[in-house]
Design an enzyme around this catalytic site. Structure first.
Site, PDB file in Angstrom:
ATOM      1  N   ASP A 159     -55.147  25.851 -21.602  1.00  0.00           N
ATOM      2  CA  ASP A 159     -54.622  24.483 -21.710  1.00  0.00           C
ATOM      3  C   ASP A 159     -55.677  23.475 -21.238  1.00  0.00           C
ATOM      4  OD1 ASP A 159     -51.814  25.467 -22.259  1.00  0.00           O
ATOM      5  OD2 ASP A 159     -52.182  26.336 -20.291  1.00  0.00           O
ATOM      6  N   HIS A 187     -47.306  26.926 -17.740  1.00  0.00           N
ATOM      7  CA  HIS A 187     -47.922  27.140 -19.062  1.00  0.00           C
ATOM      8  C   HIS A 187     -46.790  27.167 -20.087  1.00  0.00           C
ATOM      9  CE1 HIS A 187     -50.422  28.542 -22.282  1.00  0.00           C
ATOM     10  NE2 HIS A 187     -49.712  29.643 -22.418  1.00  0.00           N
TER      11      HIS A 187
HETATM   12  P1  NAD Z   1     -50.480  41.719 -28.925  1.00  0.00           P
HETATM   13  O1  NAD Z   1     -49.094  42.063 -29.352  1.00  0.00           O
HETATM   14  O2  NAD Z   1     -51.557  41.644 -29.940  1.00  0.00           O
HETATM   15  O3  NAD Z   1     -50.960  42.724 -27.807  1.00  0.00           O
HETATM   16  C1  NAD Z   1     -50.171  43.046 -26.706  1.00  0.00           C
HETATM   17  C2  NAD Z   1     -50.474  44.492 -26.347  1.00  0.00           C
HETATM   18  O4  NAD Z   1     -49.797  44.799 -25.137  1.00  0.00           O
HETATM   19  C3  NAD Z   1     -49.988  45.496 -27.397  1.00  0.00           C
HETATM   20  O5  NAD Z   1     -51.082  46.310 -27.820  1.00  0.00           O
HETATM   21  C4  NAD Z   1     -48.938  46.318 -26.663  1.00  0.00           C
HETATM   22  O6  NAD Z   1     -48.936  47.697 -27.060  1.00  0.00           O
HETATM   23  C5  NAD Z   1     -49.390  46.144 -25.216  1.00  0.00           C
HETATM   24  N1  NAD Z   1     -48.357  46.383 -24.212  1.00  0.00           N
HETATM   25  C6  NAD Z   1     -47.041  46.080 -24.289  1.00  0.00           C
HETATM   26  N2  NAD Z   1     -46.417  46.471 -23.156  1.00  0.00           N
HETATM   27  C7  NAD Z   1     -47.354  47.016 -22.344  1.00  0.00           C
HETATM   28  C8  NAD Z   1     -47.321  47.616 -21.058  1.00  0.00           C
HETATM   29  N3  NAD Z   1     -46.187  47.749 -20.374  1.00  0.00           N
HETATM   30  N4  NAD Z   1     -48.478  48.073 -20.537  1.00  0.00           N
HETATM   31  C9  NAD Z   1     -49.623  47.966 -21.222  1.00  0.00           C
HETATM   32  N5  NAD Z   1     -49.721  47.423 -22.469  1.00  0.00           N
HETATM   33  C10 NAD Z   1     -48.589  46.946 -23.007  1.00  0.00           C
HETATM   34  O7  NAD Z   1     -50.356  40.354 -28.116  1.00  0.00           O
HETATM   35  P2  NAD Z   1     -51.534  39.324 -27.706  1.00  0.00           P
HETATM   36  O8  NAD Z   1     -51.704  38.337 -28.807  1.00  0.00           O
HETATM   37  O9  NAD Z   1     -52.706  40.080 -27.221  1.00  0.00           O
HETATM   38  O10 NAD Z   1     -50.805  38.517 -26.518  1.00  0.00           O
HETATM   39  C11 NAD Z   1     -50.480  39.171 -25.317  1.00  0.00           C
HETATM   40  C12 NAD Z   1     -49.664  38.223 -24.429  1.00  0.00           C
HETATM   41  O11 NAD Z   1     -50.467  37.100 -24.033  1.00  0.00           O
HETATM   42  C13 NAD Z   1     -48.421  37.617 -25.091  1.00  0.00           C
HETATM   43  O12 NAD Z   1     -47.345  37.613 -24.160  1.00  0.00           O
HETATM   44  C14 NAD Z   1     -48.851  36.185 -25.414  1.00  0.00           C
HETATM   45  O13 NAD Z   1     -47.749  35.312 -25.514  1.00  0.00           O
HETATM   46  C15 NAD Z   1     -49.716  35.894 -24.200  1.00  0.00           C
HETATM   47  N6  NAD Z   1     -50.641  34.768 -24.314  1.00  0.00           N
HETATM   48  C16 NAD Z   1     -50.807  33.977 -23.203  1.00  0.00           C
HETATM   49  C17 NAD Z   1     -51.698  32.909 -23.231  1.00  0.00           C
HETATM   50  C18 NAD Z   1     -51.891  32.035 -22.023  1.00  0.00           C
HETATM   51  O14 NAD Z   1     -52.603  31.031 -22.127  1.00  0.00           O
HETATM   52  N7  NAD Z   1     -51.301  32.321 -20.870  1.00  0.00           N
HETATM   53  C19 NAD Z   1     -52.436  32.664 -24.389  1.00  0.00           C
HETATM   54  C20 NAD Z   1     -52.242  33.481 -25.508  1.00  0.00           C
HETATM   55  C21 NAD Z   1     -51.335  34.538 -25.461  1.00  0.00           C
HETATM   56  C1  LMR Z   2     -50.869  29.770 -26.165  1.00  0.00           C
HETATM   57  O1  LMR Z   2     -50.777  28.800 -25.416  1.00  0.00           O
HETATM   58  O2  LMR Z   2     -51.564  29.751 -27.214  1.00  0.00           O
HETATM   59  C2  LMR Z   2     -50.180  31.062 -25.798  1.00  0.00           C
HETATM   60  O3  LMR Z   2     -49.377  30.912 -24.653  1.00  0.00           O
HETATM   61  C3  LMR Z   2     -49.414  31.653 -26.926  1.00  0.00           C
HETATM   62  C4  LMR Z   2     -48.156  30.879 -27.210  1.00  0.00           C
HETATM   63  O4  LMR Z   2     -47.102  31.529 -27.306  1.00  0.00           O
HETATM   64  O5  LMR Z   2     -48.212  29.662 -27.346  1.00  0.00           O
END
Ligand code: NAD
Ligand code: LMR
Length: 327
Positions: A159, A187
């Site tokens: 962000d 967030h």
């Molecule tokens: P994704 O689905 O591509 O990958 C997630 C992975 O986590 C999968 O491979 C899944 O098998 C694995 N997983 C699920 N449960 C698990 C566990 N208990 N232990 C280990 N691995 C596990 O998702 P992504 O696009 O990589 O996003 C991951 C997370 O990050 C989501 O919750 C998304 O919303 C979040 N995210 C946060 C931000 C932020 O700024 N805070 C930004 C982008 C995404």
């Molecule tokens: C983001 O800010 O891009 C991540 O938290 C993914 C989402 O769900 O918005």
């Protein structure tokens, strides 16, 4: 060369990690002189995909990459690591809020928190990425009392970077010209991107843009950027999220440049009247591997009201997950 730093990464076969692991192995968190060891955790059905990621890591022949552990056992992945990046969790799809993920994702953080508590180093540096990130970090903290709670953080650097980029575009400057951006709060869409203290080439940003732009365009654009990416891409941000995690960790470990700060969601110590114990995004300065919340900033009534709304959302998220909080 020094002993490798051990970094646990959950969800390592997912899309964020595919953009992140190779940069960590190249030295982007701990710097160009520090070897690293990657402890990659996945759920059992994703181990085949994770083996493929390991093959690609091997094929890069990164000089700093000491070794890679691939496992579905969190006790192995989290054992005495220096840092743990909790990415593994469900992402949201179009039309969802991040808080809609609490029921499914919260359980992951209570169980991994309890295991980190058993096998982790007390001073392990934690960054929670899986959404809703602040509340998942809160759950993890509650389940891991042996871990220094100041070291349990959540990601708002994405962000922060989005906010810098928007301000640079608006003022016709480059991101390198901008200092002292702030993201307050959760967030989520209640986050408070704040240009009150930001400078552009040393000049006050608030003198360079309309108040109406700062309040009515800038804040919602940054706060809703995650959804805009999901709508455009069909899935949530990955490369920019990976970059945010790397920036978060590298800044924490290597420090903020003089005259600048960053935003991290950290344990509130009551600063700015925010409830102690919440994981809330503040402006922080980092030095020698420690962060300090920037103190005594004047907060306008407009921003204060939004900060309190974000605090209220975090209180409500915390109440929703009461069954995952021991004691
Ligand atoms: P994704 O689905 O591509 O990958 C997630 C992975 O986590 C999968 O491979 C899944 O098998 C694995 N997983 C699920 N449960 C698990 C566990 N208990 N232990 C280990 N691995 C596990 O998702 P992504 O696009 O990589 O996003 C991951 C997370 O990050 C989501 O919750 C998304 O919303 C979040 N995210 C946060 C931000 C932020 O700024 N805070 C930004 C982008 C995404
Ligand atoms: C983001 O800010 O891009 C991540 O938290 C993914 C989402 O769900 O918005």
């Amino acid at each position: 060369m020094s002993q490798p730093k051990r970094i646990a990464i959950t969800g390592a076969a997912g899309q964020i990690c595919y953009s992140m692991l190779f940069r960590i192995a190249a030295g982007d968190i701990y710097g160009p002189d520090q070897p690293v060891s990657l402890h990659l955790l996945e759920i059992t059905p994703a181990l085949g995909m994770l083996e493929a990621v390991k093959m690609e890591l091997d094929d890069c022949a990164f000089p700093l990459l000491n070794d890679v552990i691939v496992t579905d056992d969190p006790r192995v992945a989290l054992d005495k690591v220096d840092a743990a990046l909790f990415v593994g969790a469900k992402p949201r799809g179009p039309g969802m809020e991040r808080s809609d993920l609490i029921t499914d994702n919260g359980k992951i953080f209570s169980s991994l928190g309890a295991i980190l508590n058993e096998v982790g180093s007390p001073d392990c540096k934690v960054c929670v990425v899986g959404n809703p990130a602040n509340t998942n970090a809160y759950i993890l903290k509650a389940n891991a009392p042996n871990i220094n709670p100041r070291n349990i953080t959540a990601l708002t650097r994405l962000d922060h970077n989005r906010a810098i980029s928007q301000l640079a575009g608006k003022t016709g400057s480059t991101v390198a010209d901008i200092n002292r951006m702030v993201i307050w709060g959760n967030h989520s869409t209640t986050q408070v991107p704040d240009i009150s203290y930001a400078t552009v080439n040393g000049k006050a940003a608030s003198d360079m843009v309309d108040k109406a732009w700062a309040q009515e365009e800038f804040i919602p654009t940054v706060a809703k950027r995650g959804a805009a990416v999901i709508n455009a891409r069909g899935s949530s941000s990955a490369a920019s999220a990976a970059n945010g995690v790397i920036d978060h960790m590298a800044t924490w470990i290597q420090g903020t440049p003089a005259g600048d700060w960053t935003s991290m969601a950290v344990l509130s110590d009551g600063s700015y009247g925010i409830d102690e114990g919440l994981i809330y995004s503040f402006p922080v300065e980092c030095k020698d591997g420690e962060y300090t919340i920037v103190s005594d900033l004047d907060v306008s009534d407009f921003i204060r009201e939004k900060m309190l709304a974000s605090q209220q959302e975090l209180r409500e998220e915390r109440d929703t997950v009461a069954d995952l909080l021991p004691g």
